[in-house]
Write a protein that holds these residues in place. Structure first.
Motif, PDB file in Angstrom:
ATOM      1  N   VAL A  81       0.868  -1.173   0.000  1.00 50.04           N
ATOM      2  CA  VAL A  81       0.000   0.000   0.000  1.00 50.04           C
ATOM      3  C   VAL A  81       0.908   1.227   0.000  1.00 50.04           C
ATOM      4  O   VAL A  81       1.728   1.418   0.907  1.00 50.04           O
ATOM      5  CB  VAL A  81      -0.944   0.054   1.228  1.00 50.04           C
ATOM      6  N   VAL A 116       1.467  15.324  -0.895  1.00 48.69           N
ATOM      7  CA  VAL A 116       0.992  16.457  -1.688  1.00 48.69           C
ATOM      8  C   VAL A 116       2.237  17.094  -2.286  1.00 48.69           C
ATOM      9  O   VAL A 116       3.179  17.407  -1.576  1.00 48.69           O
ATOM     10  CB  VAL A 116       0.202  17.459  -0.828  1.00 48.69           C
ATOM     11  N   VAL A 128       1.694  13.673  -6.140  1.00 49.83           N
ATOM     12  CA  VAL A 128       0.365  13.423  -5.546  1.00 49.83           C
ATOM     13  C   VAL A 128      -0.418  12.411  -6.381  1.00 49.83           C
ATOM     14  O   VAL A 128      -1.239  11.673  -5.855  1.00 49.83           O
ATOM     15  CB  VAL A 128      -0.437  14.743  -5.377  1.00 49.83           C
ATOM     16  N   LEU A 129      -0.148  12.387  -7.691  1.00 49.02           N
ATOM     17  CA  LEU A 129      -0.876  11.458  -8.567  1.00 49.02           C
ATOM     18  C   LEU A 129      -0.129  10.141  -8.771  1.00 49.02           C
ATOM     19  O   LEU A 129      -0.435   9.379  -9.684  1.00 49.02           O
ATOM     20  CB  LEU A 129      -1.142  12.126  -9.931  1.00 49.02           C
ATOM     21  N   TYR A 150      -0.435   7.478  -7.495  1.00 50.16           N
ATOM     22  CA  TYR A 150      -1.342   6.317  -7.503  1.00 50.16           C
ATOM     23  C   TYR A 150      -1.858   5.983  -8.889  1.00 50.16           C
ATOM     24  O   TYR A 150      -2.368   4.894  -9.115  1.00 50.16           O
ATOM     25  CB  TYR A 150      -2.506   6.520  -6.528  1.00 50.16           C
ATOM     26  N   ASP A 202      -2.511  -1.006  -4.142  1.00 49.63           N
ATOM     27  CA  ASP A 202      -3.386  -0.137  -3.349  1.00 49.63           C
ATOM     28  C   ASP A 202      -2.659   1.156  -3.001  1.00 49.63           C
ATOM     29  O   ASP A 202      -1.446   1.152  -2.746  1.00 49.63           O
ATOM     30  CB  ASP A 202      -3.817  -0.852  -2.061  1.00 49.63           C
ATOM     31  N   PHE A 203      -3.420   2.244  -2.953  1.00 52.69           N
ATOM     32  CA  PHE A 203      -2.795   3.544  -2.686  1.00 52.69           C
ATOM     33  C   PHE A 203      -3.718   4.459  -1.890  1.00 52.69           C
ATOM     34  O   PHE A 203      -4.934   4.420  -2.042  1.00 52.69           O
ATOM     35  CB  PHE A 203      -2.421   4.243  -4.004  1.00 52.69           C
ATOM     36  N   LEU A 204      -3.105   5.277  -1.061  1.00 48.19           N
ATOM     37  CA  LEU A 204      -3.820   6.334  -0.342  1.00 48.19           C
ATOM     38  C   LEU A 204      -3.195   7.655  -0.714  1.00 48.19           C
ATOM     39  O   LEU A 204      -2.013   7.725  -1.012  1.00 48.19           O
ATOM     40  CB  LEU A 204      -3.650   6.215   1.178  1.00 48.19           C
ATOM     41  N   GLU A 205      -4.000   8.697  -0.605  1.00 44.53           N
ATOM     42  CA  GLU A 205      -3.464  10.032  -0.833  1.00 44.53           C
ATOM     43  C   GLU A 205      -3.515  10.779   0.494  1.00 44.53           C
ATOM     44  O   GLU A 205      -4.585  10.970   1.057  1.00 44.53           O
ATOM     45  CB  GLU A 205      -4.342  10.695  -1.890  1.00 44.53           C
ATOM     46  N   ALA A 226      -2.726  13.826   3.465  1.00 41.26           N
ATOM     47  CA  ALA A 226      -2.679  15.276   3.602  1.00 41.26           C
ATOM     48  C   ALA A 226      -1.200  15.696   3.569  1.00 41.26           C
ATOM     49  O   ALA A 226      -0.311  14.894   3.815  1.00 41.26           O
ATOM     50  CB  ALA A 226      -3.329  15.699   4.910  1.00 41.26           C
ATOM     51  N   HIS A 227      -0.972  16.978   3.274  1.00 44.63           N
ATOM     52  CA  HIS A 227       0.389  17.480   3.053  1.00 44.63           C
ATOM     53  C   HIS A 227       1.295  17.230   4.267  1.00 44.63           C
ATOM     54  O   HIS A 227       1.045  17.749   5.355  1.00 44.63           O
ATOM     55  CB  HIS A 227       0.296  18.980   2.769  1.00 44.63           C
ATOM     56  N   ARG A 240       1.707  14.533   5.982  1.00 49.12           N
ATOM     57  CA  ARG A 240       1.224  13.594   7.002  1.00 49.12           C
ATOM     58  C   ARG A 240       1.378  12.125   6.617  1.00 49.12           C
ATOM     59  O   ARG A 240       0.911  11.248   7.351  1.00 49.12           O
ATOM     60  CB  ARG A 240      -0.250  13.863   7.334  1.00 49.12           C
ATOM     61  N   ALA A 292       2.275   9.610   9.263  1.00 46.21           N
ATOM     62  CA  ALA A 292       1.213   9.316  10.230  1.00 46.21           C
ATOM     63  C   ALA A 292       0.194   8.355   9.602  1.00 46.21           C
ATOM     64  O   ALA A 292      -0.261   7.412  10.245  1.00 46.21           O
ATOM     65  CB  ALA A 292       0.533  10.599  10.696  1.00 46.21           C
ATOM     66  N   PHE A 293      -0.158   8.581   8.343  1.00 49.70           N
ATOM     67  CA  PHE A 293      -1.052   7.663   7.619  1.00 49.70           C
ATOM     68  C   PHE A 293      -0.457   6.255   7.639  1.00 49.70           C
ATOM     69  O   PHE A 293      -1.129   5.275   7.929  1.00 49.70           O
ATOM     70  CB  PHE A 293      -1.177   8.074   6.136  1.00 49.70           C
ATOM     71  N   LEU A 352      -1.876   2.706   9.116  1.00 49.82           N
ATOM     72  CA  LEU A 352      -2.059   1.549   8.229  1.00 49.82           C
ATOM     73  C   LEU A 352      -1.300   0.331   8.730  1.00 49.82           C
ATOM     74  O   LEU A 352      -1.836  -0.763   8.855  1.00 49.82           O
ATOM     75  CB  LEU A 352      -1.495   1.880   6.846  1.00 49.82           C
ATOM     76  N   ASN A 361      -4.324  11.808  11.393  1.00 48.43           N
ATOM     77  CA  ASN A 361      -3.893  11.166  10.154  1.00 48.43           C
ATOM     78  C   ASN A 361      -3.575   9.685  10.353  1.00 48.43           C
ATOM     79  O   ASN A 361      -3.689   8.890   9.419  1.00 48.43           O
ATOM     80  CB  ASN A 361      -2.714  11.934   9.556  1.00 48.43           C
ATOM     81  N   THR A 362      -3.201   9.327  11.568  1.00 48.70           N
ATOM     82  CA  THR A 362      -3.034   7.914  11.897  1.00 48.70           C
ATOM     83  C   THR A 362      -4.399   7.220  11.815  1.00 48.70           C
ATOM     84  O   THR A 362      -4.496   6.091  11.328  1.00 48.70           O
ATOM     85  CB  THR A 362      -2.444   7.764  13.308  1.00 48.70           C
ATOM     86  N   GLY A 389      -5.202   6.434   8.259  1.00 44.32           N
ATOM     87  CA  GLY A 389      -4.522   5.214   7.796  1.00 44.32           C
ATOM     88  C   GLY A 389      -5.177   3.958   8.345  1.00 44.32           C
ATOM     89  O   GLY A 389      -5.392   2.978   7.626  1.00 44.32           O
ATOM     90  N   TYR A 404     -10.271  15.780   5.606  1.00 49.26           N
ATOM     91  CA  TYR A 404      -9.742  14.762   4.668  1.00 49.26           C
ATOM     92  C   TYR A 404     -10.453  13.424   4.846  1.00 49.26           C
ATOM     93  O   TYR A 404     -10.809  12.770   3.869  1.00 49.26           O
ATOM     94  CB  TYR A 404      -8.238  14.556   4.895  1.00 49.26           C
ATOM     95  N   PRO A 458      -6.410  -2.684  -7.870  1.00 47.02           N
ATOM     96  CA  PRO A 458      -6.026  -1.864  -6.714  1.00 47.02           C
ATOM     97  C   PRO A 458      -7.158  -0.964  -6.211  1.00 47.02           C
ATOM     98  O   PRO A 458      -7.970  -0.481  -7.006  1.00 47.02           O
ATOM     99  CB  PRO A 458      -4.876  -1.018  -7.252  1.00 47.02           C
ATOM    100  N   HIS A 459      -7.217  -0.772  -4.914  1.00 41.46           N
ATOM    101  CA  HIS A 459      -8.128   0.200  -4.306  1.00 41.46           C
ATOM    102  C   HIS A 459      -7.373   1.502  -4.087  1.00 41.46           C
ATOM    103  O   HIS A 459      -6.213   1.490  -3.678  1.00 41.46           O
ATOM    104  CB  HIS A 459      -8.661  -0.319  -2.968  1.00 41.46           C
ATOM    105  N   ILE A 469      -7.707   5.349  -2.276  1.00 41.43           N
ATOM    106  CA  ILE A 469      -8.445   6.248  -1.382  1.00 41.43           C
ATOM    107  C   ILE A 469      -7.837   7.628  -1.544  1.00 41.43           C
ATOM    108  O   ILE A 469      -6.674   7.846  -1.235  1.00 41.43           O
ATOM    109  CB  ILE A 469      -8.370   5.762   0.086  1.00 41.43           C
TER     110      ILE A 469
END
Lengths: 248, 353
Positions: A45, A50, A54-55, A57, A63-66, A68-69, A71, A74-75, A79, B61-62, B65, B91, B205-206, B208
């Motif tokens: 993943v 940002v 950013v693109l 993905y 799998d991908f998440l976008e 916040a600038h 962060r 932390a994401f 995960l 932000n955690t 995720g 977000y 793929p997913h 988000i």
């Protein structure tokens, strides 16, 4: 006929939006090759930042998440803590990681979060049109340093790899460059190590990759590649700054 | 199991675990630190994860995720911490992800104070972060109700794929009351397999994301979200009424802790022969506009009682559409009005001294 070279499975067929001479595409490909070779795509993943990437993905077939600038670390922490079986990587630029996201990367590295960060350092804010980044070189002209970066006013560029390598928590921290073939090979090697450490659940890993931005540097692609070697590498030395095996 | 005597903060923490939330990320802030302290001991017992993060910015932000990974996760904080989370809440909402955030509201603005307040009513119900979005907001008035709403919060978050906020205050967090966990319904399990990012194995793929550079899909996303909010407004309105049987001339509107103080005042007024009713919104978003209108229409006047400087009253006005006079009584800075103050305020409105 034997097939000896093909597009990595971890990349899509999409044509990238990156400018001519930008090395994001090269770095994307290296990450994708490593995911393929280590058999990680189906567990991977990615977390996009940002900035210009950013693109990302659109180009990775996983799998991908976008985020916040700034962060993304932390994401990635959320995960990975939620599903430790995932192979999580953040892909961040210098404004994203070293400026607005400085705290997130520092603490994720210090906690030893078991994900991988690809840190693309091209010494400038790309997407917003070429403003000064925390990594802009002394004297470098940007749209917000029209007379060159004055270090007595805004300080010296941050050496992220060295900074994070000072942390006591074991990690893998390396800096490479993709401005020439030698650098591309070294980058692939470092990325492979970084993802391997994650695969083996050893430590946090980060590869800082010196990259080009011909558009915002205002020079042609070939010259941009040379500029990395002549100006960035002397300030940002290449190599491994920290490995989990070595006790600091 | 019999009833347990628990502090509100600890009861909320335990309720989250019973709701299946085994991941908790937080940053210290008064008056809700007991949640973190409780969970730092409790999470290892249930095989969960407690992680003290570097800031509220990182915390939210955690949660993004963790939600993307498909698990139930939550945080607790207080007013200044919620301000820092506003970006992330925008977000998470934009990404249509579930999460639960508890705000043990303290006095503000700024660093304010650590005593109870309802000064974050607007922040919680009208946004806080940027863009067209709402949190679902639930406001408990007792520790038992906090536990019940906490359980409900996780179900609503998953059902609508939208963050849910619990707006309580320091009193709910710090007060000890009996709690019964046994009567609580079992958490609902939602199938998330078609959107979570758990690795693209044997599927496409997913992704988000929240960036829509093209305005057409951008508007479609917003319209879908607006439709979701219409459904939430239709299905999830919650409120309590008190002492409306004798058709009181005055109806007090209040939520959370202060609504309980109002009940005491209403009982006291009754002994003086003055009938006053109470309308207590439990869901602050969706706000029970229609239900309040139905109650308010039968009264002569309304009184919004708040631990803030006139925030709830805006929604009371919206509900009543100018049909009845609406009065206001509020204390700020961390002061909780005593029943006597509310009795005096009501007597003034009845011209009784």
């Amino acid at each position: 006929m034997e097939l000896i070279f093909k597009k990595p499975e971890s990349l899509t067929d999409t044509i990238t939006h990156y400018c001519p001479g930008c090395t994001h595409g090269v770095i994307h490909r290296i990450v994708a090759e490593v995911l393929d070779e280590l058999g990680l795509r189906e567990r991977a993943v990615g977390v996009a930042p940002v900035g210009c990437s950013v693109l990302a993905y659109n180009y990775f077939y996983c799998d991908f998440l976008e985020a916040a600038h700034g962060r993304a670390p932390a994401f990635a922490t959320g995960l990975k803590r939620a599903n430790p079986n995932l192979i999580v990587f953040t892909y961040q630029g210098d404004g994203d990681l070293a400026s607005i996201g400085g705290n997130e990367i520092l603490h994720a590295a210090n906690r030893g979060e078991k994900f991988t960060t690809i840190f693309v350092n091209n010494a400038v804010y790309g997407m917003t049109g070429g403003q000064m980044a925390p990594t802009t070189l002394p004297g470098q002209v940007t749209t917000t340093t029209p007379f060159g970066r004055k270090v007595d006013d805004v300080g010296y560029p941050i050496r992220v790899a060295e900074l994070l390598a000072t942390l006591r928590t074991p990690s893998y921290i390396a800096r490479t460059s993709v401005h020439n073939s030698e650098g591309i090979i070294a980058t692939k090697k470092a990325m492979r190590k970084a993802f391997s450490y994650q695969k083996e659940n050893v430590c946090f890993s980060l590869v800082e990759v010196l990259s080009t931005c011909p558009t915002n540097w205002g020079i042609p692609p070939k010259q941009a590649a040379e500029w990395v070697g002549e100006h960035m590498v002397p300030y940002y030395p290449l190599g491994e700054f920290k490995t989990p095996e070595k006790v600091h | 199991m019999a009833k347990l005597l628990m502090k509100g903060n600890e009861a909320i923490a335990e309720a989250a675990i019973r709701a299946g939330a085994k991941h908790y990320f937080a940053y210290p802030i008064t008056p809700q630190n007991e949640v973190s302290e409780y969970l730092s001991r409790r999470m290892p017992e249930v095989g969960g994860c407690f992680l003290q993060m570097e800031s509220e910015v990182a915390v939210i932000n955690t949660l993004f995720g963790a939600a993307a990974a498909g698990i139930r996760a939550f945080t607790t904080s207080s007013s200044p911490g919620i301000s820092l989370m506003s970006e992330g809440l925008s977000y998470i909402t934009a990404a249509n992800l579930p999460t639960v955030v508890v705000n043990m509201c303290r006095a503000g603005p700024g660093l304010g104070g650590i005593l109870p307040s309802q000064g974050d009513y607007r922040q919680m119900t009208k946004g806080g972060g940027h863009g067209d979005y709402h949190l679902i907001v639930l406001a408990p008035a007792s520790v038992q109700e906090a536990v019940e709403l906490m359980m409900l919060a996780f179900d609503l978050a998953d059902k609508y794929r939208n963050p849910v906020g619990i707006l309580a205050d320091g009193l709910i967090g710090q007060m000890m009351e009996p709690v019964d966990f046994d009567a609580l319904p079992k958490p609902t399990v939602y199938d998330k397999s078609d959107w979570i990012t758990d690795g693209a194995k044997n599927r496409e793929p997913h992704l988000i994301r929240t960036l829509f550079l093209d305005p057409v899909p951008g508007e479609i996303e917003n319209r879908k979200r607006a439709e979701k909010y219409r459904q939430i407004e239709k299905n999830e309105t919650r409120y309590e009424i008190y002492n409306l049987e004798n058709h009181p001339k005055l109806v007090i509107v209040a939520f959370g802790t202060i609504a309980r103080v109002c009940k005491t005042a209403i009982d006291e007024l009754k002994t003086m022969g003055i009938e006053v009713g109470l309308f207590r919104p439990i869901s602050l978003y969706p706000f029970p506009y229609t239900e309040l209108m139905q109650v308010g229409e039968k009264a002569q006047m309304l009184l919004s009682v708040e631990m803030s400087n006139g925030q709830l009253i805006d929604d009371v006005k919206m509900a009543m559409q100018g049909k009845k006079p609406i009065h206001f009584y509020g204390r700020q800075g961390g002061i909780v009005p005593a029943p006597d103050e509310i009795v005096e305020e009501a007597k003034k409105l009845f011209n009784v001294s």
